[in-house]
Motif scaffolding. Sequence first.
Motif, PDB file in Angstrom:
ATOM      1  N   GLN A  15       0.828  -1.205   0.000  1.00 27.37           N
ATOM      2  CA  GLN A  15       0.000   0.000   0.000  1.00 27.37           C
ATOM      3  C   GLN A  15       0.866   1.259   0.000  1.00 27.37           C
ATOM      4  O   GLN A  15       0.595   2.204  -0.741  1.00 27.37           O
ATOM      5  CB  GLN A  15      -0.935   0.012   1.209  1.00 27.37           C
ATOM      6  CG  GLN A  15      -2.063  -0.982   1.116  1.00 27.37           C
ATOM      7  CD  GLN A  15      -2.954  -0.950   2.344  1.00 27.37           C
ATOM      8  OE1 GLN A  15      -2.977   0.022   3.093  1.00 27.37           O
ATOM      9  NE2 GLN A  15      -3.692  -2.024   2.552  1.00 27.37           N
ATOM     10  N   ARG A  16       1.922   1.249   0.821  1.00 26.42           N
ATOM     11  CA  ARG A  16       2.828   2.412   0.869  1.00 26.42           C
ATOM     12  C   ARG A  16       3.522   2.620  -0.478  1.00 26.42           C
ATOM     13  O   ARG A  16       3.628   3.739  -0.967  1.00 26.42           O
ATOM     14  CB  ARG A  16       3.875   2.230   1.972  1.00 26.42           C
ATOM     15  CG  ARG A  16       3.376   2.507   3.366  1.00 26.42           C
ATOM     16  CD  ARG A  16       4.509   2.548   4.386  1.00 26.42           C
ATOM     17  NE  ARG A  16       5.321   1.336   4.406  1.00 26.42           N
ATOM     18  CZ  ARG A  16       5.019   0.229   5.091  1.00 26.42           C
ATOM     19  NH1 ARG A  16       3.899   0.172   5.798  1.00 26.42           N
ATOM     20  NH2 ARG A  16       5.817  -0.816   5.053  1.00 26.42           N
ATOM     21  N   LEU A  18       2.492   1.684  -3.462  1.00 26.15           N
ATOM     22  CA  LEU A  18       1.522   2.128  -4.463  1.00 26.15           C
ATOM     23  C   LEU A  18       1.122   3.584  -4.258  1.00 26.15           C
ATOM     24  O   LEU A  18       0.856   4.298  -5.225  1.00 26.15           O
ATOM     25  CB  LEU A  18       0.295   1.227  -4.447  1.00 26.15           C
ATOM     26  CG  LEU A  18       0.546  -0.217  -4.870  1.00 26.15           C
ATOM     27  CD1 LEU A  18      -0.718  -1.039  -4.731  1.00 26.15           C
ATOM     28  CD2 LEU A  18       1.102  -0.296  -6.269  1.00 26.15           C
ATOM     29  N   LYS A  19       1.093   4.027  -3.019  1.00 26.80           N
ATOM     30  CA  LYS A  19       0.772   5.428  -2.748  1.00 26.80           C
ATOM     31  C   LYS A  19       1.878   6.337  -3.298  1.00 26.80           C
ATOM     32  O   LYS A  19       1.608   7.401  -3.838  1.00 26.80           O
ATOM     33  CB  LYS A  19       0.602   5.644  -1.249  1.00 26.80           C
ATOM     34  CG  LYS A  19       0.078   6.996  -0.886  1.00 26.80           C
ATOM     35  CD  LYS A  19      -0.188   7.095   0.603  1.00 26.80           C
ATOM     36  CE  LYS A  19      -0.743   8.466   0.935  1.00 26.80           C
ATOM     37  NZ  LYS A  19      -0.973   8.636   2.364  1.00 26.80           N
ATOM     38  N   ALA A  20       3.128   5.877  -3.179  1.00 24.24           N
ATOM     39  CA  ALA A  20       4.253   6.662  -3.675  1.00 24.24           C
ATOM     40  C   ALA A  20       4.366   6.615  -5.199  1.00 24.24           C
ATOM     41  O   ALA A  20       4.926   7.518  -5.808  1.00 24.24           O
ATOM     42  CB  ALA A  20       5.556   6.153  -3.052  1.00 24.24           C
ATOM     43  N   PRO A  22       1.684   6.160  -7.964  1.00 29.41           N
ATOM     44  CA  PRO A  22       0.316   5.970  -8.459  1.00 29.41           C
ATOM     45  C   PRO A  22       0.307   5.452  -9.903  1.00 29.41           C
ATOM     46  O   PRO A  22       1.293   5.613 -10.642  1.00 29.41           O
ATOM     47  CB  PRO A  22      -0.305   7.365  -8.364  1.00 29.41           C
ATOM     48  CG  PRO A  22       0.843   8.310  -8.295  1.00 29.41           C
ATOM     49  CD  PRO A  22       2.000   7.566  -7.716  1.00 29.41           C
TER      50      PRO A  22
END
Length: 97
Positions: A15-16, A18-20, A22
Amino acid sequence: MKKVKPIDTVPAGLQRFLKAKPPEKRDKADWNAFKNEEPEAYRQLIQALTDIQHGLCAYCEINLTENDHQIEHFHPKSDISPETDWMFENTNLFAAC
């Protein structure tokens, strides 16, 4: 190949990542970046996949070991599409020997 159900929850490390990174900024090198630069996140993901598959390889159904396992994709991860993030889509990932 056995039927594999997808993981319910994306591990925190992924999740981290993928957040960094996009989807609109994603490129073909991101899978290797995830695997090599985020080894703990990769380990969490492969563990989640192994758990949901009851420790069995999706192809041959033998027990996966720590020295003989990897993450595979049903749909090619190189298919970068604005509609579906095949590289990291949880329904596209499975553990194999």
